[in-house]
Design a protein around this motif. Structure first.
Motif, PDB file in Angstrom:
ATOM      1  N   PHE A 162      -0.963  11.587  -3.033  1.00  0.00           N
ATOM      2  CA  PHE A 162      -2.324  11.132  -3.320  1.00  0.00           C
ATOM      3  C   PHE A 162      -3.061  12.143  -4.204  1.00  0.00           C
ATOM      4  CE2 PHE A 162      -6.848  11.139  -2.321  1.00  0.00           C
ATOM      5  CZ  PHE A 162      -7.182   9.817  -2.508  1.00  0.00           C
ATOM      6  N   LEU A 163      -2.960  13.422  -3.865  1.00  0.00           N
ATOM      7  CA  LEU A 163      -3.665  14.447  -4.635  1.00  0.00           C
ATOM      8  C   LEU A 163      -3.096  14.572  -6.046  1.00  0.00           C
ATOM      9  CD1 LEU A 163      -4.188  17.240  -1.953  1.00  0.00           C
ATOM     10  CD2 LEU A 163      -5.805  15.493  -2.721  1.00  0.00           C
ATOM     11  N   SER A 164      -1.793  14.351  -6.192  1.00  0.00           N
ATOM     12  CA  SER A 164      -1.191  14.357  -7.525  1.00  0.00           C
ATOM     13  C   SER A 164      -1.780  13.238  -8.376  1.00  0.00           C
ATOM     14  CB  SER A 164       0.322  14.204  -7.414  1.00  0.00           C
ATOM     15  OG  SER A 164       0.911  14.134  -8.692  1.00  0.00           O
ATOM     16  N   ALA A 165      -1.946  12.049  -7.777  1.00  0.00           N
ATOM     17  CA  ALA A 165      -2.552  10.926  -8.502  1.00  0.00           C
ATOM     18  C   ALA A 165      -4.005  11.224  -8.848  1.00  0.00           C
ATOM     19  CB  ALA A 165      -2.449   9.653  -7.667  1.00  0.00           C
ATOM     20  N   GLU A 166      -4.744  11.842  -7.933  1.00  0.00           N
ATOM     21  CA  GLU A 166      -6.138  12.183  -8.209  1.00  0.00           C
ATOM     22  C   GLU A 166      -6.260  13.223  -9.327  1.00  0.00           C
ATOM     23  OE1 GLU A 166      -9.416  11.061  -6.841  1.00  0.00           O
ATOM     24  OE2 GLU A 166      -7.875   9.515  -6.981  1.00  0.00           O
ATOM     25  N   SER A 167      -5.273  14.102  -9.456  1.00  0.00           N
ATOM     26  CA  SER A 167      -5.288  15.075 -10.546  1.00  0.00           C
ATOM     27  C   SER A 167      -5.179  14.386 -11.898  1.00  0.00           C
ATOM     28  CB  SER A 167      -4.135  16.077 -10.376  1.00  0.00           C
ATOM     29  OG  SER A 167      -4.293  16.829  -9.198  1.00  0.00           O
ATOM     30  N   ARG A 168      -4.372  13.305 -11.972  1.00  0.00           N
ATOM     31  CA  ARG A 168      -4.270  12.536 -13.216  1.00  0.00           C
ATOM     32  C   ARG A 168      -5.566  11.782 -13.489  1.00  0.00           C
ATOM     33  NH1 ARG A 168       0.146  10.321 -10.786  1.00  0.00           N
ATOM     34  NH2 ARG A 168      -0.847   8.253 -10.847  1.00  0.00           N
ATOM     35  N   ARG A 169      -6.106  11.162 -12.460  1.00  0.00           N
ATOM     36  CA  ARG A 169      -7.197  10.223 -12.643  1.00  0.00           C
ATOM     37  C   ARG A 169      -8.576  10.877 -12.734  1.00  0.00           C
ATOM     38  NH1 ARG A 169      -4.842   6.336  -7.835  1.00  0.00           N
ATOM     39  NH2 ARG A 169      -3.250   5.269  -9.084  1.00  0.00           N
ATOM     40  N   GLY A 170      -8.735  12.049 -12.145  1.00  0.00           N
ATOM     41  CA  GLY A 170     -10.063  12.654 -12.040  1.00  0.00           C
ATOM     42  C   GLY A 170     -10.834  12.769 -13.343  1.00  0.00           C
ATOM     43  N   PRO A 171     -10.218  13.249 -14.445  1.00  0.00           N
ATOM     44  CA  PRO A 171     -10.965  13.415 -15.695  1.00  0.00           C
ATOM     45  C   PRO A 171     -11.130  12.138 -16.511  1.00  0.00           C
ATOM     46  CG  PRO A 171      -9.137  14.997 -15.496  1.00  0.00           C
ATOM     47  CD  PRO A 171      -8.915  13.934 -14.483  1.00  0.00           C
ATOM     48  N   VAL A 172     -10.473  11.010 -16.102  1.00  0.00           N
ATOM     49  CA  VAL A 172     -10.474   9.796 -16.924  1.00  0.00           C
ATOM     50  C   VAL A 172     -11.882   9.196 -16.975  1.00  0.00           C
ATOM     51  CG1 VAL A 172      -9.545   7.464 -17.170  1.00  0.00           C
ATOM     52  CG2 VAL A 172      -8.061   9.319 -16.365  1.00  0.00           C
TER      53      VAL A 172
END
Length: 314
Positions: A162-172
């Motif tokens: 989950f945190l790996s996915a949030e790292s991708r999505r956070g700056p979008v």
């Protein structure tokens, strides 16, 4: 002394894991905050804990990086949650699965307006804190959290993914589809300003793109609250403008979260947050919107509407 926690406190039991992004006042992504949040009800007293640390931060790092975890008391009730310090002072009001909190953080030296929305799955929380110096915005934290109720290896693996996915999505950045007509559609819960449920509202946000930066948007509410308005929506970077004829306003995006106001042509106006939960890097836009609309009659809060709207292409 309370014998049991409030409904909201029971809703947020367990430990919540997230990697919310930090944005400056202009909406520029600055870094992550690695956070584990939990609230413990024991002997009639609720204490809230936040542990983690800032990753990056740029010029804001000196203000938002601290040397110890947060902890603060909560006077826990279903009408008002009062934060009694020492690390946060203020209050929050629950409306079902959503809490609107206003408080002050001495460590960060900011006033905060925090919106926490627990989604219908009960395991996902959409979070944002807009940070103020007086009336001026100085930054924003926002992101998505997931919950664990144990320390099993399976839970640890799920949190890591989950945190790996949030790292991708956070700056979008928040961007709606620009070459595909369709609508965000779903059933939302409506609560009165008295925090009591008023029923459900079918919400439809229909988009008819004109070009890459302009869209005709039609908002339709039906059920416990009824309204339809069509207006032009224009994007300029992370700033958004709603330019009539049936509604007017503007908004600013901090990553996936869009914060705005919308004024209809009568006494009704709306303060809102739309959060593109599933946004990924790349030239695409779809997925789900987690939405919260605070509906005002004049300057008086009348109702709070919140829910999740999946995208349906047409």
């Amino acid at each position: 002394m309370a014998e049991q926690p409030s409904v909201w406190q029971q809703r947020i039991a367990g430990q919540w894991h997230g990697r919310p992004s930090l944005f400056d006042a202009e909406g520029t992504w600055c870094g992550f905050e690695e956070i584990r949040r939990s609230s413990v009800f024991e002997n009639g007293v609720t204490t809230y804990y936040m542990d983690g640390g800032l990753i990056g931060g740029g010029p804001l790092a000196g203000r938002f990086r601290l040397g110890a975890p947060f902890a603060f008391g909560v006077v826990d009730a279903d009408d008002n949650r009062v934060y009694t310090g020492p690390d946060f002072y203020g209050t929050g009001q629950p409306y079902g699965g959503f809490v609107d909190s206003h408080y002050y953080g001495p460590g960060w030296q900011v006033d905060l307006n925090t919106w926490n929305q627990v989604l219908p799955d009960g395991e996902t929380q959409v979070y944002s804190s807009v940070l103020y110096q007086g009336w001026s915005v100085v930054g924003c934290f926002n992101g998505v959290y997931t919950r664990t109720l144990d320390d099993s290896p399976e839970s640890a693996r799920r949190v890591e993914e989950f945190l790996s996915a949030e790292s991708r999505r956070g700056p979008v950045p928040y961007i709606t589809p620009t070459k595909q007509s369709g609508a965000y559609v779903g059933s939302c819960e409506l609560f009165g300003a008295d925090q009591k449920p008023r029923g459900t509202v079918d919400v439809r946000i229909a988009l008819d793109p004109v070009d890459l930066l302009h869209t005709t948007r039609t908002v339709a509410w039906s059920g416990a609250l009824s309204r339809t308005a069509t207006f032009s929506a224009r994007r300029d970077g992370n700033r958004h403008f709603f330019e009539g004829p049936q509604a007017w306003g503007n908004a600013i995006g901090f990553g996936r979260a869009l914060f705005g106001s919308l004024h209809f042509t009568d006494v009704t106006k709306v303060k809102f947050r739309e959060f593109a939960i599933d946004a990924e890097p790349g030239m695409s836009a779809d997925g789900r919107l987690a939405v919260v609309y605070e509906v005002f009659q004049g300057n008086v809060l009348d109702a709070v509407l919140h829910g999740v709207l999946p995208w349906e292409a047409s």
